[in-house]
Motif scaffolding. Structure first.
Motif, PDB file in Angstrom:
ATOM      1  N   GLU B  15     -22.559  12.521 -19.440  1.00 32.05           N
ATOM      2  CA  GLU B  15     -23.353  11.631 -18.598  1.00 32.05           C
ATOM      3  C   GLU B  15     -22.914  11.580 -17.124  1.00 32.05           C
ATOM      4  OE1 GLU B  15     -23.961   7.709 -20.104  1.00 32.05           O
ATOM      5  OE2 GLU B  15     -25.336   7.248 -18.471  1.00 32.05           O
ATOM      6  N   VAL B  16     -21.607  11.368 -16.916  1.00 30.04           N
ATOM      7  CA  VAL B  16     -21.112  11.214 -15.541  1.00 30.04           C
ATOM      8  C   VAL B  16     -21.431  12.462 -14.719  1.00 30.04           C
ATOM      9  CG1 VAL B  16     -19.068  10.839 -14.123  1.00 30.04           C
ATOM     10  CG2 VAL B  16     -19.304   9.657 -16.332  1.00 30.04           C
ATOM     11  N   GLU B  17     -21.121  13.582 -15.332  1.00 23.49           N
ATOM     12  CA  GLU B  17     -21.334  14.862 -14.651  1.00 23.49           C
ATOM     13  C   GLU B  17     -22.823  15.105 -14.387  1.00 23.49           C
ATOM     14  OE1 GLU B  17     -20.148  19.462 -15.702  1.00 23.49           O
ATOM     15  OE2 GLU B  17     -19.464  17.837 -17.023  1.00 23.49           O
ATOM     16  N   ILE B  18     -23.630  14.807 -15.412  1.00 21.02           N
ATOM     17  CA  ILE B  18     -25.073  15.036 -15.300  1.00 21.02           C
ATOM     18  C   ILE B  18     -25.674  14.224 -14.157  1.00 21.02           C
ATOM     19  CG2 ILE B  18     -27.318  14.637 -16.439  1.00 21.02           C
ATOM     20  CD1 ILE B  18     -25.961  15.322 -19.087  1.00 21.02           C
ATOM     21  N   ILE B  19     -25.324  12.943 -14.148  1.00 24.24           N
ATOM     22  CA  ILE B  19     -25.900  12.072 -13.109  1.00 24.24           C
ATOM     23  C   ILE B  19     -25.498  12.563 -11.720  1.00 24.24           C
ATOM     24  CG2 ILE B  19     -25.877   9.736 -12.153  1.00 24.24           C
ATOM     25  CD1 ILE B  19     -27.020   9.097 -14.642  1.00 24.24           C
ATOM     26  N   ALA B  20     -24.233  12.918 -11.571  1.00 23.28           N
ATOM     27  CA  ALA B  20     -23.754  13.356 -10.251  1.00 23.28           C
ATOM     28  C   ALA B  20     -24.507  14.598  -9.797  1.00 23.28           C
ATOM     29  CB  ALA B  20     -22.252  13.623 -10.321  1.00 23.28           C
ATOM     30  N   GLU B  21     -24.597  15.569 -10.695  1.00 29.69           N
ATOM     31  CA  GLU B  21     -25.243  16.832 -10.358  1.00 29.69           C
ATOM     32  C   GLU B  21     -26.742  16.635 -10.125  1.00 29.69           C
ATOM     33  OE1 GLU B  21     -23.985  19.446  -9.503  1.00 29.69           O
ATOM     34  OE2 GLU B  21     -25.497  21.034  -9.751  1.00 29.69           O
ATOM     35  N   LEU B  50     -32.128   8.291 -18.066  1.00 28.33           N
ATOM     36  CA  LEU B  50     -31.236   8.940 -19.023  1.00 28.33           C
ATOM     37  C   LEU B  50     -30.992   8.045 -20.238  1.00 28.33           C
ATOM     38  CD1 LEU B  50     -30.245  11.748 -18.580  1.00 28.33           C
ATOM     39  CD2 LEU B  50     -28.046  10.865 -17.832  1.00 28.33           C
ATOM     40  N   ALA B  51     -30.840   6.761 -19.999  1.00 26.37           N
ATOM     41  CA  ALA B  51     -30.605   5.818 -21.107  1.00 26.37           C
ATOM     42  C   ALA B  51     -31.810   5.804 -22.044  1.00 26.37           C
ATOM     43  CB  ALA B  51     -30.338   4.420 -20.549  1.00 26.37           C
ATOM     44  N   LEU B  52     -33.019   5.746 -21.448  1.00 24.15           N
ATOM     45  CA  LEU B  52     -34.233   5.707 -22.273  1.00 24.15           C
ATOM     46  C   LEU B  52     -34.453   7.025 -23.008  1.00 24.15           C
ATOM     47  CD1 LEU B  52     -36.646   3.814 -19.836  1.00 24.15           C
ATOM     48  CD2 LEU B  52     -35.673   2.944 -21.975  1.00 24.15           C
ATOM     49  N   ALA B  70     -42.143   5.245 -25.517  1.00 28.23           N
ATOM     50  CA  ALA B  70     -43.139   4.416 -24.821  1.00 28.23           C
ATOM     51  C   ALA B  70     -42.573   3.807 -23.530  1.00 28.23           C
ATOM     52  CB  ALA B  70     -43.655   3.313 -25.744  1.00 28.23           C
ATOM     53  N   GLU B  71     -41.356   3.271 -23.649  1.00 31.71           N
ATOM     54  CA  GLU B  71     -40.769   2.609 -22.489  1.00 31.71           C
ATOM     55  C   GLU B  71     -40.463   3.620 -21.379  1.00 31.71           C
ATOM     56  OE1 GLU B  71     -37.180  -0.548 -21.832  1.00 31.71           O
ATOM     57  OE2 GLU B  71     -37.921  -0.275 -23.889  1.00 31.71           O
ATOM     58  N   LEU B  72     -40.059   4.811 -21.803  1.00 34.21           N
ATOM     59  CA  LEU B  72     -39.767   5.855 -20.833  1.00 34.21           C
ATOM     60  C   LEU B  72     -41.033   6.286 -20.089  1.00 34.21           C
ATOM     61  CD1 LEU B  72     -37.274   8.676 -21.143  1.00 34.21           C
ATOM     62  CD2 LEU B  72     -39.594   9.271 -20.543  1.00 34.21           C
ATOM     63  N   ARG B  73     -42.123   6.385 -20.836  1.00 32.03           N
ATOM     64  CA  ARG B  73     -43.393   6.757 -20.186  1.00 32.03           C
ATOM     65  C   ARG B  73     -43.820   5.683 -19.181  1.00 32.03           C
ATOM     66  NH1 ARG B  73     -44.746   8.402 -25.504  1.00 32.03           N
ATOM     67  NH2 ARG B  73     -45.937   6.482 -25.761  1.00 32.03           N
ATOM     68  N   ASP B  74     -43.630   4.418 -19.570  1.00 30.63           N
ATOM     69  CA  ASP B  74     -43.951   3.331 -18.637  1.00 30.63           C
ATOM     70  C   ASP B  74     -43.143   3.463 -17.355  1.00 30.63           C
ATOM     71  OD1 ASP B  74     -45.734   2.258 -20.344  1.00 30.63           O
ATOM     72  OD2 ASP B  74     -44.442   0.624 -21.068  1.00 30.63           O
ATOM     73  N   MET B  75     -41.871   3.766 -17.546  1.00 31.18           N
ATOM     74  CA  MET B  75     -41.017   3.890 -16.382  1.00 31.18           C
ATOM     75  C   MET B  75     -41.490   5.023 -15.475  1.00 31.18           C
ATOM     76  SD  MET B  75     -37.282   5.462 -16.007  1.00 31.18           S
ATOM     77  CE  MET B  75     -36.812   5.842 -14.324  1.00 31.18           C
ATOM     78  N   LEU B  76     -41.839   6.175 -16.086  1.00 36.86           N
ATOM     79  CA  LEU B  76     -42.291   7.314 -15.292  1.00 36.86           C
ATOM     80  C   LEU B  76     -43.591   7.009 -14.567  1.00 36.86           C
ATOM     81  CD1 LEU B  76     -41.574  10.475 -17.472  1.00 36.86           C
ATOM     82  CD2 LEU B  76     -40.446   9.745 -15.360  1.00 36.86           C
ATOM     83  N   ARG B  77     -44.448   6.245 -15.250  1.00 33.98           N
ATOM     84  CA  ARG B  77     -45.727   5.901 -14.633  1.00 33.98           C
ATOM     85  C   ARG B  77     -45.487   5.031 -13.392  1.00 33.98           C
ATOM     86  NH1 ARG B  77     -48.509   4.443 -19.106  1.00 33.98           N
ATOM     87  NH2 ARG B  77     -47.956   2.277 -18.745  1.00 33.98           N
ATOM     88  N   ASP B  78     -44.618   4.041 -13.534  1.00 35.74           N
ATOM     89  CA  ASP B  78     -44.313   3.173 -12.386  1.00 35.74           C
ATOM     90  C   ASP B  78     -43.668   3.962 -11.252  1.00 35.74           C
ATOM     91  OD1 ASP B  78     -45.318   1.118 -13.812  1.00 35.74           O
ATOM     92  OD2 ASP B  78     -43.385   0.251 -14.402  1.00 35.74           O
TER      93      ASP B  78
END
Ligand SMILES: Nc1ncnc2c1ncn2[C@@H]1O[C@H](COP(=O)(O)OP(=O)(O)OP(=O)(O)O)[C@@H](O)[C@H]1O
Ligand SMILES: [Mg+2]
Lengths: 132, 281
Positions: B15-21, B50-52, B70-78
């Motif tokens: 996670e740490v590495e992924i987010i940074a990159e 990433l969490a979703l 579903a929640e991830l799609r909502d987030m992407l839509r917003d």
């Protein structure tokens, strides 16, 4: 008659576009302001009839150069229900919808040449020409 | 362990590495929208995505349409919507997903099945941001169109009980409806006696426009106001005669002429003031 450029008339936006193109062409052909306005207005009437009564169709724009004469011909065509009585349709004030019933007759008066052919169940063709 | 579960575990471990990159890539590739959003804000969006994503993968979701996402799609839509409004390009918007794909593709090479599953999902989410972006843009355009419709038909008060309605552009039926209601409302609100409709800016007066004018005139009359039409240019006047249209109201060549007539009708007049200095000279 073939040649010229074909445009679709499927929505009221198309009617606006047809008006704009007819105006641009009339201008380019050197029509006077009055003649431009006449053919644009006639085009607007026929395009809207094509859309409203013909269920949509096409218009062909043809620029004419016959020796010294310059003109613009517009051929509207649809495969709609056709007009049962063309003489009646041309009469001022006759409408089968909720219009003023002036469009068809008006388009004829605004043009130098006018031809209306309609067959029940087949469709309608209206051709107008305005010479410069 | 299924491919999606493996993918979730690898994402958690790295996670740490992924987010940074991921952040680095977005900032260098313009996914940050050239400073239109802060890196703190971007960071929050990345964490949340990433969490979703992990949550859905842990639940075994294999497609982007899965209920677990579903929640991830909502987030992407917003996210797509707010970026569309902020003026991001579609590419900048979708690079949020596609830069993550680049990062995880490298990190998940240890497990081909997991890498493949995640790849497919991220492609689908990338497309989803594109679609959401486009839909948001269309909504913006539609709203602007409605606003222009209303904006371009202002009713102007010229004098006590004298209104003017300068019409500009194409009078399609939707707009004419707004114009008419607006004018009638103003007639009532201001207790107007005369409404001047100026058509200098209307390029074509055909039978449809004429009919709209006639209806407006009739309705105004019912509200107790008389209409004057001004700005009928000579070529339009000629054309209307050929069409056989009769508006049955007073017409004036210019708005100024119409205003002068309106003032006379309401018992007012305009007089020239002779400057004192000149009078004495
Ligand atoms: N393309 C067409 N197909 C079928 N019927 C038509 C067509 N064009 C005109 N008509 C018929 O002819 C009638 C008269 O047409 P016209 O354009 O003169 O009046 P309108 O369209 O009813 O009203 P206005 O044009 O004044 O708004 C129409 O009401 C319709 O019944
Ligand atoms: Mg008509």
């Amino acid at each position: 008659m073939s040649g010229g450029d074909l445009r679709e008339i499927r929505s009221s936006d198309d009617v606006v576009r047809v008006r704009q193109e007819v105006r641009a062409r009339a201008q380019a052909l050197g029509f006077s302001l009055v003649d431009q306005t006449k053919i644009v207005t006639a085009a607007s009437e026929l395009a809207r009839n094509t859309l409203d009564y013909g269920g949509g169709g096409t218009v062909r724009l043809i620029e004419l150069r016959n020796g010294a004469r310059t003109g613009l011909r517009l051929e509207f065509e649809d495969q709609g229900p056709g007009i049962p009585d063309t003489e009646q349709a041309l009469r001022d004030g006759f409408t089968s919808g909720r219009g003023l019933g002036l469009g068809l007759g008006g388009a004829r008066r605004l043009s130098n040449e006018f031809e209306l052919v309609s067959q029940l169940g087949q469709g309608t063709r209206v051709s107008i020409t305005r010479w410069k | 362990m299924s491919d999606t579960e493996v993918a979730a575990r690898l994402l958690a471990e790295g996670e740490v590495e992924i987010i940074a990159e991921w952040l680095r890539l977005q900032e260098t590739e313009g996914g940050g929208g050239s400073g239109r959003i802060s890196s703190a804000e971007l960071r929050v969006q990345c964490d949340r995505f990433l969490a979703l994503l992990r949550r859905g993968l842990n639940q075994g979701a294999e497609t982007a349409q899965d209920a677990a996402f579903a929640e991830l799609r909502d987030m992407l839509r917003d996210l797509s919507r707010s970026r569309a409004i902020q003026g991001f390009t579609p590419t900048e918007t979708a690079s949020f997903i596609f830069s993550l794909k680049e990062v995880t593709f490298r990190l998940l090479q240890k497990d081909v099945g997991a890498a493949w599953a995640l790849n497919r999902l991220l492609d689908a989410f990338g497309l989803y941001t594109f679609e959401s972006y486009q839909r948001a843009r269309e909504e913006v355009i539609a709203r602007q169109q409605r606003e222009i419709t209303e904006l371009s038909t202002p009713v102007v008060k010229l004098w006590d009980s004298v209104l003017a309605l300068p019409l500009i552009g194409t009078l399609d039926s939707e707009r004419t409806q707004v114009v008419m209601e607006n004018l009638l409302q103003n007639i009532v609100d201001l207790n107007a006696e005369i409404a001047i409709i100026d058509i200098t800016g209307v390029p074509t007066v055909d039978t449809l426009v004429a009919q709209h004018l006639l209806k407006t005139i009739a309705a105004a009359r019912l509200m107790g106001a008389d209409c004057i039409i001004s700005g009928i240019r000579p070529q339009i006047a000629q054309t209307m005669v050929h069409l056989g249209v009769d508006l049955n109201v007073v017409t004036k060549a210019s708005l100024a002429d119409a205003f002068a007539l309106a003032l006379r009708r309401v018992g007012q007049s305009v007089t020239r003031v002779v400057p004192a200095a000149r009078a004495g000279a």
